[in-house]
Design a protein around this motif. Structure first.
Motif, PDB file in Angstrom:
ATOM      1  N   UNK A 107     -12.935  10.706  16.405  1.00 11.86           N
ATOM      2  CA  UNK A 107     -11.675  10.648  15.590  1.00 11.86           C
ATOM      3  C   UNK A 107     -11.897  10.197  14.018  1.00 11.86           C
ATOM      4  N   UNK A 108     -12.512   8.967  14.110  1.00  7.86           N
ATOM      5  CA  UNK A 108     -12.454   8.307  12.787  1.00  7.86           C
ATOM      6  C   UNK A 108     -13.535   9.320  11.934  1.00  7.86           C
ATOM      7  N   UNK A 109     -14.709   9.703  12.453  1.00  6.73           N
ATOM      8  CA  UNK A 109     -15.428  10.678  11.688  1.00  6.73           C
ATOM      9  C   UNK A 109     -14.883  11.722  11.088  1.00  6.73           C
ATOM     10  N   UNK A 110     -14.082  12.384  11.777  1.00 13.82           N
ATOM     11  CA  UNK A 110     -13.356  13.581  11.589  1.00 13.82           C
ATOM     12  C   UNK A 110     -12.237  13.427  10.433  1.00 13.82           C
TER      13      UNK A 110
ATOM     14  N   UNK B 274       0.881  -1.228   0.071  1.00 17.81           N
ATOM     15  CA  UNK B 274       0.059  -0.068  -0.201  1.00 17.81           C
ATOM     16  C   UNK B 274       0.698   1.326   0.082  1.00 17.81           C
ATOM     17  N   UNK B 275       0.463   2.185  -0.947  1.00 18.08           N
ATOM     18  CA  UNK B 275       1.110   3.271  -0.967  1.00 18.08           C
ATOM     19  C   UNK B 275       0.422   4.514  -0.379  1.00 18.08           C
ATOM     20  N   UNK B 276       0.671   4.689   0.820  1.00 18.83           N
ATOM     21  CA  UNK B 276      -0.330   5.827   1.606  1.00 18.83           C
ATOM     22  C   UNK B 276       0.202   7.313   1.368  1.00 18.83           C
ATOM     23  N   UNK B 277      -0.454   8.142   1.010  1.00 19.72           N
ATOM     24  CA  UNK B 277       0.152   9.732   0.892  1.00 19.72           C
ATOM     25  C   UNK B 277      -0.876  10.587   1.141  1.00 19.72           C
ATOM     26  N   UNK B 278      -0.554  11.588   1.746  1.00 23.77           N
ATOM     27  CA  UNK B 278      -1.362  12.556   2.219  1.00 23.77           C
ATOM     28  C   UNK B 278      -2.229  13.208   0.865  1.00 23.77           C
ATOM     29  N   UNK B 279      -3.436  13.700   1.097  1.00 28.91           N
ATOM     30  CA  UNK B 279      -4.029  14.478  -0.031  1.00 28.91           C
ATOM     31  C   UNK B 279      -3.483  15.341  -0.565  1.00 28.91           C
ATOM     32  N   UNK B 280      -2.374  16.125   0.208  1.00 30.31           N
ATOM     33  CA  UNK B 280      -2.060  17.498  -0.607  1.00 30.31           C
ATOM     34  C   UNK B 280      -1.099  17.219  -1.604  1.00 30.31           C
TER      35      UNK B 280
ATOM     36  N   UNK C 280      -0.638  14.241  10.322  1.00 31.80           N
ATOM     37  CA  UNK C 280      -0.025  15.660  11.011  1.00 31.80           C
ATOM     38  C   UNK C 280       1.452  15.484  11.101  1.00 31.80           C
ATOM     39  N   UNK C 281       2.113  14.490  10.695  1.00 34.42           N
ATOM     40  CA  UNK C 281       3.436  14.381  10.761  1.00 34.42           C
ATOM     41  C   UNK C 281       4.153  14.412  12.186  1.00 34.42           C
TER      42      UNK C 281
ATOM     43  N   UNK D  89      -5.887   1.911  13.552  1.00 34.28           N
ATOM     44  CA  UNK D  89      -6.065   2.743  12.148  1.00 34.28           C
ATOM     45  C   UNK D  89      -6.059   4.180  12.341  1.00 34.28           C
ATOM     46  N   UNK D  90      -6.987   4.699  13.187  1.00 34.41           N
ATOM     47  CA  UNK D  90      -7.241   6.023  13.498  1.00 34.41           C
ATOM     48  C   UNK D  90      -5.822   6.912  13.936  1.00 34.41           C
ATOM     49  N   UNK D  91      -5.346   6.189  14.966  1.00 30.20           N
ATOM     50  CA  UNK D  91      -4.188   6.906  15.524  1.00 30.20           C
ATOM     51  C   UNK D  91      -3.105   6.994  14.297  1.00 30.20           C
ATOM     52  N   UNK D  92      -2.696   5.918  13.905  1.00 34.09           N
ATOM     53  CA  UNK D  92      -1.646   5.845  12.846  1.00 34.09           C
ATOM     54  C   UNK D  92      -1.985   6.872  11.618  1.00 34.09           C
ATOM     55  N   UNK D  93      -3.435   6.986  11.194  1.00 34.76           N
ATOM     56  CA  UNK D  93      -3.554   7.595  10.110  1.00 34.76           C
ATOM     57  C   UNK D  93      -3.436   9.233  10.546  1.00 34.76           C
TER      58      UNK D  93
END
Length: 392
Positions: free
Chosen positions: A293-296, A125-131, A369-370, A360-364
């Motif tokens: 947290x997951x909803x936001x 999986x290649x996970x990237x930020x939306x920006x 946020x970096x 999942x939520x905390x890793x994302x």
């Protein structure tokens, strides 16, 4: 002398009863007469009740017979139609023949190499930020085109030169090169064509039913429980658990997916102006993580609005005191206003199932946020401790 007694009375006849036919021996005629006598001995009410029950039974039997007859008639009609549609002489398939294991018997078929067995592994999986999606996508497309061009050149070079069975290299004659792949490949539409693919298709009947059901539920929540945790539809009131608008935050991504932009913008205004986490209230770590947290985070991924990411980071920081435990397994409850964490009221231990299902939520959140504090504290320490408990 005594007087003479009077003479005995004279009888002129003798009564004799003769039974013509069978005597009483349990015969049918005697039983019939006995049943008729018993029927006559019944009262009029009893006889009317018996006649009513017999009539009711006959009517029920007649109705059931009619329904069963209709079903059998329908079944027979379908079977007759199937027999008419069935061909008289169905085709007979030839008997299967064993495949010849020697490929030399088939001159036109090239020998095939045995398929190589590939071991399955987790997807890369290649996970990237939306920006940074657009820039990374352009780089991937460029790299993919370069690799495809290199593969095409290597295949053309391999086709131009052939090795005979003696080991000699045979060069093809000029003018006999195979046609290029560019001529064979069909013309692909340009990605800069008019936005036909970007236009959302009109929803079908089932999709419209889902959208209408959501609008119905959302209208009730908006009217009777706006900004509260849960709606009570029967009493047309609301109930509070954390006092943070759980239903509203939970429905943000659903409204975006269903295309309800008006309802989404209205809910976003509430999140922007009314959602405040500085409250002296205990929240459950598991429930608040998956719902708030997951909803936001999901609303941020879908809409790209930084408001939801800022709210998620603020809420994630308020949940971090729950991880400050000697065993690295977080407490189940935490006060988001004071930062005091504690085990559940009904036991002194935390539930491992809840602890290990919020990674999942905390890793994302850590990736977006970096900040590595969410991932390190949440992932490695807790995973290592849970693994030690499982093996020990």
């Amino acid at each position: 002398m005594y007087p003479t007694p009077p003479p005995a009375p004279h009888r002129d006849f003798i009564s004799v009863t003769l039974s013509l036919g069978q005597s009483y021996d349990g015969s049918k005629s005697w039983r019939r007469r006995s049943c008729w006598r018993k029927w006559k001995q019944l009262s009029r009410l009893q006889r009317n009740a018996i006649l009513f029950l017999l009539t009711l039974l006959m009517l029920c039997g007649l109705v059931s017979y009619i329904s069963v007859a209709d079903q059998w008639r329908a079944v027979n009609g379908r079977s007759a139609e199937e027999r008419k549609m069935r061909p008289a002489d169905p085709p007979v398939l030839p008997a299967p023949q064993k495949a010849d294991a020697n490929p030399e018997n088939f001159p036109g078929v090239l020998p095939q190499k045995p398929k190589r067995h590939f071991r399955r592994r987790p997807p890369n999986l290649q996970i990237r930020a939306p920006g940074r999606d657009s820039e990374d996508r352009r780089q991937d497309d460029t790299q993919r085109r370069d690799e495809a061009a290199g593969d095409a050149r290597r295949e053309e070079d391999a086709q131009r030169t052939a090795v005979s069975w003696r080991g000699a290299v045979i060069e093809p004659q000029p003018g006999t090169e195979p046609p290029s792949r560019k001529a064979e490949a069909p013309h692909k539409p340009s990605s800069q064509a008019p936005g036909i693919q970007n236009q959302a298709a009109s929803p079908n009947e089932r999709q419209r039913a889902v959208i209408d059901a959501f609008r119905h539920a959302w209208a009730g929540y908006r009217k009777f429980a706006w900004g509260h945790d849960e709606l009570k539809p029967v009493s047309r009131s609301f109930s509070e658990w954390f006092g943070l608008g759980l239903t509203l935050i939970d429905a943000l991504d659903t409204m975006w997916i269903l295309g309800l932009r008006k309802e989404f913008e209205e809910a976003r205004k509430w999140v922007s102006k009314k959602l405040r986490f500085q409250k002296d209230v205990d929240v459950n770590l598991f429930e608040s993580t998956i719902r708030i947290l997951g909803g936001l985070l999901s609303a941020y991924h879908l809409s790209g609005d930084d408001l939801f990411l800022k709210k998620a980071e603020d809420f994630g920081n308020r949940l971090m005191p729950a991880f400050q435990t000697p065993s690295k397994i977080p407490y189940s409850d935490v006060n988001i206003g004071t930062g005091a964490a504690h085990p559940p009221r009904w036991t002194s231990d935390s539930t491992v199932a809840e602890v290990t299902s919020i990674q999942l939520e905390f890793r994302e959140l850590s990736r977006l946020t970096g900040s590595r504090k969410f991932q390190v504290r949440r992932g490695r320490a807790v995973g290592r401790e849970c693994g030690r408990l499982a093996t020990g």
